[in-house]
Motif scaffolding. Structure first.
Motif, PDB file in Angstrom:
ATOM      1  N   ILE A   7       4.429   5.661   2.175  1.00 38.32           N
ATOM      2  CA  ILE A   7       4.870   7.058   2.159  1.00 38.32           C
ATOM      3  C   ILE A   7       4.720   7.690   3.538  1.00 38.32           C
ATOM      4  CG2 ILE A   7       4.333   9.341   1.214  1.00 38.32           C
ATOM      5  CD1 ILE A   7       3.572   7.923  -1.403  1.00 38.32           C
ATOM      6  N   LEU A   8       3.623   7.378   4.224  1.00 41.25           N
ATOM      7  CA  LEU A   8       3.396   7.947   5.553  1.00 41.25           C
ATOM      8  C   LEU A   8       4.412   7.431   6.563  1.00 41.25           C
ATOM      9  CD1 LEU A   8      -0.505   7.838   5.700  1.00 41.25           C
ATOM     10  CD2 LEU A   8       0.932   9.881   5.687  1.00 41.25           C
ATOM     11  N   VAL A   9       4.774   6.149   6.490  1.00 40.55           N
ATOM     12  CA  VAL A   9       5.748   5.621   7.447  1.00 40.55           C
ATOM     13  C   VAL A   9       7.137   6.195   7.165  1.00 40.55           C
ATOM     14  CG1 VAL A   9       6.596   3.525   6.312  1.00 40.55           C
ATOM     15  CG2 VAL A   9       6.251   3.525   8.764  1.00 40.55           C
ATOM     16  N   LEU A  10       7.465   6.410   5.899  1.00 42.74           N
ATOM     17  CA  LEU A  10       8.724   7.079   5.578  1.00 42.74           C
ATOM     18  C   LEU A  10       8.735   8.498   6.137  1.00 42.74           C
ATOM     19  CD1 LEU A  10       9.268   5.916   1.887  1.00 42.74           C
ATOM     20  CD2 LEU A  10      10.817   5.457   3.798  1.00 42.74           C
ATOM     21  N   ALA A  11       7.584   9.169   6.046  1.00 39.67           N
ATOM     22  CA  ALA A  11       7.489  10.552   6.522  1.00 39.67           C
ATOM     23  C   ALA A  11       7.689  10.638   8.030  1.00 39.67           C
ATOM     24  CB  ALA A  11       6.131  11.146   6.130  1.00 39.67           C
ATOM     25  N   ILE A  12       7.026   9.778   8.799  1.00 39.62           N
ATOM     26  CA  ILE A  12       7.126   9.902  10.256  1.00 39.62           C
ATOM     27  C   ILE A  12       8.531   9.567  10.753  1.00 39.62           C
ATOM     28  CG2 ILE A  12       4.667   9.477  10.609  1.00 39.62           C
ATOM     29  CD1 ILE A  12       5.335   6.653  11.480  1.00 39.62           C
ATOM     30  N   LEU A  13       9.195   8.613  10.120  1.00 39.08           N
ATOM     31  CA  LEU A  13      10.554   8.279  10.547  1.00 39.08           C
ATOM     32  C   LEU A  13      11.549   9.371  10.167  1.00 39.08           C
ATOM     33  CD1 LEU A  13      10.633   4.444   9.812  1.00 39.08           C
ATOM     34  CD2 LEU A  13      10.568   5.582  12.045  1.00 39.08           C
ATOM     35  N   GLN A  14      11.331  10.003   9.032  1.00 39.09           N
ATOM     36  CA  GLN A  14      12.201  11.119   8.665  1.00 39.09           C
ATOM     37  C   GLN A  14      11.976  12.323   9.567  1.00 39.09           C
ATOM     38  OE1 GLN A  14      14.839  11.365   6.161  1.00 39.09           O
ATOM     39  NE2 GLN A  14      14.571   9.228   6.757  1.00 39.09           N
ATOM     40  N   ASP A  50       0.845  -1.197   0.000  1.00 36.85           N
ATOM     41  CA  ASP A  50       0.000   0.000   0.000  1.00 36.85           C
ATOM     42  C   ASP A  50       0.880   1.247   0.000  1.00 36.85           C
ATOM     43  OD1 ASP A  50      -2.861   1.071   0.376  1.00 36.85           O
ATOM     44  OD2 ASP A  50      -1.730   2.100   1.962  1.00 36.85           O
ATOM     45  N   TRP A  51       0.883   1.964  -1.116  1.00 27.99           N
ATOM     46  CA  TRP A  51       1.766   3.115  -1.261  1.00 27.99           C
ATOM     47  C   TRP A  51       1.489   4.243  -0.277  1.00 27.99           C
ATOM     48  CZ3 TRP A  51       6.366   3.376  -3.088  1.00 27.99           C
ATOM     49  CH2 TRP A  51       6.774   2.520  -4.112  1.00 27.99           C
TER      50      TRP A  51
END
Length: 261
Positions: A18-25, A13-14
């Protein structure tokens, strides 16, 4: 015999990725904003690569043990590579690794002898290891199992601890707000994906645009929640009884933070 998928409802699920990449960054960006030492930006790169690896391992058919082995092997390669990039250009990689190893031994020697440690390499190494482990784990559990809290809480706890040791500038509080916003969006997305899987199992008719409508509603509701949460301390300070309760509730954590500092 087909292999049963344990991924998010059986598919990649894109929006969730994208959201998990955002929160970790955002979590690692909060660390970089502290400016506790130089070269903290390498932790962001480590966390990004770790998240990609975790997502890939979650998508794969490898078992948990094999995935852990892969994460260790890649970590042994990526973390020294990022630390080596902090040295002066033009130095060969054999010399870079040798220099890093020599500095680590000196740092450990100072720790054993309780001498002051002036080299920032130990802190960079610890932060890189922490966020590598955290990001690989979060990416893996997101795709493989779709766990909501195991995906959202690790980065949030890391950001909360970092912020409480570096809360001097009010502008840096926006990192918490942005993390909360994207984390709530991720939670809403994962809940929708789980419900969609249940609807499909029961052959329930679902409108084709329900995903967009729920995303729009979740974004609006999340924004309201974040703004409300941000104004609770301000309102509490203006009301004397509420201010006393707020100070009493936060006193144990403040004492612990000062002691750890």
């Amino acid at each position: 015999m087909p292999i049963k998928s344990k991924k998010i409802n059986g598919r990649w699920d894109w929006p969730a990725v994208i959201l998990v990449l955002a929160i970790l960054q955002i979590a690692t960006a909060r660390l970089v904003a502290t400016k506790w030492t130089v070269d903290l930006a390498l932790v962001q790169a480590v966390a990004f690569l770790g998240t990609i690896l975790g997502l890939a391992l979650g998508q794969s058919i490898f078992s948990r043990k094999i995935s852990v082995l892969f994460s260790i092997v890649y970590g042994i390669c990526i973390i020294p590579w990022q630390l080596g990039l902090t040295l002066a250009p033009g130095i060969g990689w054999v010399e870079r690794l040798s220099s890093l190893w020599g500095r680590i031994k000196l740092v450990l020697h100072d720790l054993v002898n309780r001498s002051p440690v002036n080299d920032n390499l130990l802190f960079l190494l610890l932060m890189a290891l922490l966020f590598w482990t955290l990001s690989v784990y979060v990416g893996f559990v997101l795709i493989r199992h779709g766990h909501i809290w195991r995906t959202v809480l690790p980065g949030g706890l890391a950001l909360f601890v970092i912020h409480n040791f570096d809360a001097r500038l009010a502008s840096r509080s926006w990192y918490l707000a942005f993390y909360l916003f994207f984390a709530l969006l991720l939670i809403a997305r994962l809940v929708y994906l789980k419900n969609r899987a249940i609807w499909r199992q029961h052959n329930t008719h679902v409108p084709p645009d329900i995903g967009f409508d729920m995303a729009r509603f979740a974004a609006l509701l999340t924004l309201i929640v974040v703004l409300f949460a941000w104004n609770v301390p301000v309102v509490a300070e203006t009301l004397q009884p509420a201010a006393s309760v707020w100070r009493s509730a936060s006193h144990p954590w403040m004492s612990l933070r000062d002691r750890l500092s």
